[in-house]
Design an enzyme around this catalytic site. Structure first.
Site, mmCIF file in Angstrom:
data_model
loop_
_atom_site.group_PDB
_atom_site.id
_atom_site.type_symbol
_atom_site.label_atom_id
_atom_site.label_comp_id
_atom_site.label_asym_id
_atom_site.label_seq_id
_atom_site.Cartn_x
_atom_site.Cartn_y
_atom_site.Cartn_z
ATOM 1 N N ASN A 9 36.993 23.283 75.325
ATOM 2 C CA ASN A 9 37.686 23.786 76.557
ATOM 3 C C ASN A 9 36.768 23.034 77.600
ATOM 4 O OD1 ASN A 9 38.809 24.997 78.801
ATOM 5 N ND2 ASN A 9 37.984 27.191 78.054
ATOM 6 N N TRP A 10 37.391 22.189 78.198
ATOM 7 C CA TRP A 10 36.935 21.300 79.222
ATOM 8 C C TRP A 10 36.969 22.095 80.637
ATOM 9 C CZ3 TRP A 10 39.145 15.766 78.273
ATOM 10 C CH2 TRP A 10 38.701 15.401 76.876
ATOM 11 N N LYS A 11 37.669 23.071 80.669
ATOM 12 C CA LYS A 11 37.565 23.794 81.870
ATOM 13 C C LYS A 11 38.015 22.906 83.211
ATOM 14 C CE LYS A 11 34.563 27.473 79.874
ATOM 15 N NZ LYS A 11 33.556 28.227 80.139
ATOM 16 N N HIS A 95 41.888 33.671 78.739
ATOM 17 C CA HIS A 95 40.376 33.204 78.562
ATOM 18 C C HIS A 95 39.736 34.279 80.026
ATOM 19 C CE1 HIS A 95 36.717 31.247 79.641
ATOM 20 N NE2 HIS A 95 36.867 30.493 78.730
ATOM 21 N N GLU A 97 37.676 33.810 82.175
ATOM 22 C CA GLU A 97 37.654 33.429 83.286
ATOM 23 C C GLU A 97 39.050 33.603 84.060
ATOM 24 O OE1 GLU A 97 36.245 29.418 82.348
ATOM 25 O OE2 GLU A 97 34.388 30.412 81.750
ATOM 26 N N GLU A 169 35.556 36.297 72.072
ATOM 27 C CA GLU A 169 34.717 35.738 73.089
ATOM 28 C C GLU A 169 33.716 36.726 73.755
ATOM 29 O OE1 GLU A 169 35.529 31.297 73.829
ATOM 30 O OE2 GLU A 169 36.652 32.436 75.352
ATOM 31 N N GLY A 175 28.922 30.908 78.311
ATOM 32 C CA GLY A 175 28.244 30.051 79.587
ATOM 33 C C GLY A 175 26.854 30.817 79.985
ATOM 34 N N SER A 215 29.073 30.304 74.092
ATOM 35 C CA SER A 215 27.534 29.495 73.999
ATOM 36 C C SER A 215 27.237 28.848 72.558
ATOM 37 C CB SER A 215 26.274 30.516 74.235
ATOM 38 O OG SER A 215 26.196 30.571 75.897
ATOM 39 N N GLY A 236 33.018 25.645 75.200
ATOM 40 C CA GLY A 236 32.917 25.400 76.609
ATOM 41 C C GLY A 236 31.951 24.386 76.934
ATOM 42 N N GLY A 237 30.711 24.693 77.443
ATOM 43 C CA GLY A 237 29.681 23.770 77.870
ATOM 44 C C GLY A 237 29.274 22.712 76.935
HETATM 45 C C1 PEP Z 1 34.199 29.309 76.760
HETATM 46 O O1 PEP Z 1 34.371 29.199 78.015
HETATM 47 O O2 PEP Z 1 35.441 29.714 76.214
HETATM 48 C C2 PEP Z 1 33.009 29.228 76.291
HETATM 49 C C3 PEP Z 1 32.830 29.846 75.336
HETATM 50 O O3 PEP Z 1 31.962 28.579 76.785
HETATM 51 P P1 PEP Z 1 30.737 28.348 76.608
HETATM 52 O O4 PEP Z 1 30.762 27.616 75.188
HETATM 53 O O5 PEP Z 1 30.195 27.526 77.514
HETATM 54 O O6 PEP Z 1 29.994 29.753 76.515
#
Ligand code: PEP
Length: 255
Positions: A9-11, A95, A97, A169, A175, A215, A236-237
């Site tokens: 997920n590039w957000k 999500h 966010e 999640e 994050g 993460s 994500g990251g």
């Molecule tokens: C996400 O936003 O779905 C996520 C899991 O982010 P990260 O991997 O950065 O924790």
């Protein structure tokens, strides 16, 4: 037998040039990995450019969200048909966010999910508890997940649920660099599978993919993927770093 799914997920990241470069690197890294699926969710502006890099390749394109209406006066939204038109086969929905920053309600998320599944998209339905709930104990975590599953999947038929991927999640792990331990994640995933069996049936629950997000990185992916009920990851990251994401999609589960 469930095919593992690793989703990036590039957000709200990536110019067109960055998206092309990252997509190309992911295509290279995924070559020959036929026992797993890899998916990329760029921002809407980069869907088309990313689609061009993925053309003829097995990497799946996804939207980061999707509307419940087909078309019309819904400023800022993208319909399932528009996603399909650009070459996407999946959408991330609910999500944390979207829920926390943009105030998306369970009812909105349910409408988005139903529309996506109805249109034939893979719906990646995100759920997970806050730190406050986690600290209250397992019973509270399970009550929260049950509520999110029941509200999110309201009115979703068994046929539509076959296109569903659940992303567990825990909000406290997104994050933050804090990952749920493999035992915590496995326990939540096993519980979600049990809920699916109760809400639908055992065979659907056995076939449904439940992926972990929070993460995920190159040093924890192998142990997470060694758990029996963890069928992949939503990243994500680390999905923005081509070396890290390449290592994640090349995970080696111990079982
Ligand atoms: C996400 O936003 O779905 C996520 C899991 O982010 P990260 O991997 O950065 O924790």
């Amino acid at each position: 037998m469930r095919t593992p799914l690793i989703a990036g997920n590039w957000k709200m990241n990536c110019t067109l040039a960055e998206a092309r470069e990252l997509a190309l690197a992911v295509v290279e890294a995924a070559k020959g990995l036929n026992d797993r699926e890899v998916l990329l969710a760029p921002p809407f502006t980069a869907l088309s450019a990313t689609a061009k890099e993925l053309a003829g390749e097995s990497v799946i394109l996804a939207g980061q969200n999707v509307a419940w209406e087909e078309k019309g006066a819904f400023t800022g939204e993208i319909s399932p048909a528009m996603l399909k038109d650009v070459g996407a086969m999946a959408a991330i929905i609910g999500h944390s966010e979207r829920r926390q920053i943009f105030g998306e309600s369970e009812a909105m998320i349910n409408a988005r999910l139903r529309a996506a599944l109805q249109a034939g998209l893979m719906g990646i339905f995100c759920i997970g508890e806050s730190l406050e709930i986690r600290e209250k104990g397992q019973a509270d975590v399970e009550a929260w997940l049950k509520k999110q599953m029941e509200e999110g999947l309201r009115g979703v038929s068994a046929a539509a649920a076959r296109r569903l991927v659940i992303a567990y999640e825990p909000i406290w792990a997104i994050g933050t660099g804090k990952t749920a331990s493999q035992e915590q994640a496995q326990q939540a995933h096993a519980y979600l599978r049990l809920l699916l069996a109760n809400m639908y049936d055992k065979s659907l629950a056995e076939e449904a993919r439940i992926v972990y997000g929070g993460s995920v990185n190159p040093s924890n992916i192998d142990e997470l993927m060694s758990q029996p009920d963890i069928d992949g990851a939503l990243v994500g990251g680390a999905a923005l770093d081509k070396e890290q994401f390449a290592r994640i999609i090349q995970f080696q589960a111990a079982n």
